[in-house]
Write a protein that holds these residues in place. Structure first.
Motif, short mmCIF file in Angstrom:
data_model
loop_
_atom_site.label_atom_id
_atom_site.label_comp_id
_atom_site.label_asym_id
_atom_site.label_seq_id
_atom_site.Cartn_x
_atom_site.Cartn_y
_atom_site.Cartn_z
N VAL A 12 71.71 50.47 11.26
CA VAL A 12 71.88 50.90 9.88
C VAL A 12 71.29 52.29 9.72
N GLN A 13 71.55 52.88 8.56
CA GLN A 13 70.98 54.18 8.24
C GLN A 13 69.73 54.02 7.38
N ALA A 14 68.90 55.02 7.40
CA ALA A 14 67.70 55.01 6.57
C ALA A 14 68.08 54.77 5.12
N GLY A 15 67.33 53.88 4.47
CA GLY A 15 67.59 53.52 3.09
C GLY A 15 68.43 52.27 2.92
N ALA A 63 52.95 47.92 5.29
CA ALA A 63 54.10 48.82 5.19
C ALA A 63 55.35 48.14 4.66
N GLY A 64 55.33 46.81 4.64
CA GLY A 64 56.49 46.06 4.18
C GLY A 64 56.39 45.57 2.75
N SER A 85 65.19 49.35 1.93
CA SER A 85 64.68 50.72 2.08
C SER A 85 64.19 50.97 3.50
N LEU A 86 65.02 50.61 4.45
CA LEU A 86 64.64 50.71 5.86
C LEU A 86 64.45 52.16 6.26
N ASN A 87 63.52 52.39 7.17
CA ASN A 87 63.30 53.72 7.73
C ASN A 87 63.20 53.59 9.25
N PRO A 88 63.28 54.71 9.97
CA PRO A 88 63.29 54.63 11.44
C PRO A 88 62.08 53.92 12.03
N GLU A 89 60.95 53.93 11.33
CA GLU A 89 59.76 53.23 11.83
C GLU A 89 59.92 51.71 11.83
N VAL A 121 67.30 51.63 12.99
CA VAL A 121 67.47 52.42 11.77
C VAL A 121 67.56 53.89 12.16
N SER A 122 68.68 54.49 11.86
CA SER A 122 68.86 55.91 12.18
C SER A 122 68.48 56.76 10.98
N SER A 123 68.00 57.96 11.28
CA SER A 123 67.55 58.86 10.20
C SER A 123 68.69 59.73 9.68
#
Length: 123
Positions: A12-15, A63-64, A85-89, A121-123
């Protein structure tokens, strides 16, 4: 004997959001706490979220909080982890695990583990 199967991971993409599922099969009837852990490449497995046997008590990695939600449907023997709201981390292999009754944040306390589902998760 308890078997766990995770599903729902992906790229997925960030966010973006994802919903992971952990389906539990057991020959014996028991009250299980379930936790999700994740492991990124080159890093140790870390606690993400947990829910006790009754579903009334939940816990999240700092962080979650506000982004992740864990829930369970005991009729379907399934525990869900909603990720928002996923991010690469957040990238890693996500594992679910069970232990009797009460959840902890320590991976070594859990007896049964699934094979994991990859979240990227890609940025």
């Amino acid at each position: 004997q308890v078997q766990l199967v995770e599903s729902g991971g992906g790229l997925v993409q960030a966010g973006d959001s994802l919903r992971l599922a952990c389906t539990i099969s057991s020959r014996t009837r028991g009250a299980f706490a379930v936790a999700w852990f994740r492991q990124a490449p080159g890093k140790e497995r870390e606690f993400v979220a947990s829910i006790d046997w009754s579903g009334t008590t939940t816990d999240y990695v700092e962080a979650g909080k506000g982004r992740f939600a864990i829930s369970r449907d005991n009729d379907k023997n399934t525990v869900y982890l909603q990720l928002a709201s996923l991010n690469p981390e957040d990238t890693g292999v996500y594992y679910c695990a069970t232990r009797s009754l009460w959840a902890t944040r320590t991976a070594g306390d859990y007896v049964n583990w699934g094979q994991g589902t990859q979240v990227t998760v890609s940025s």
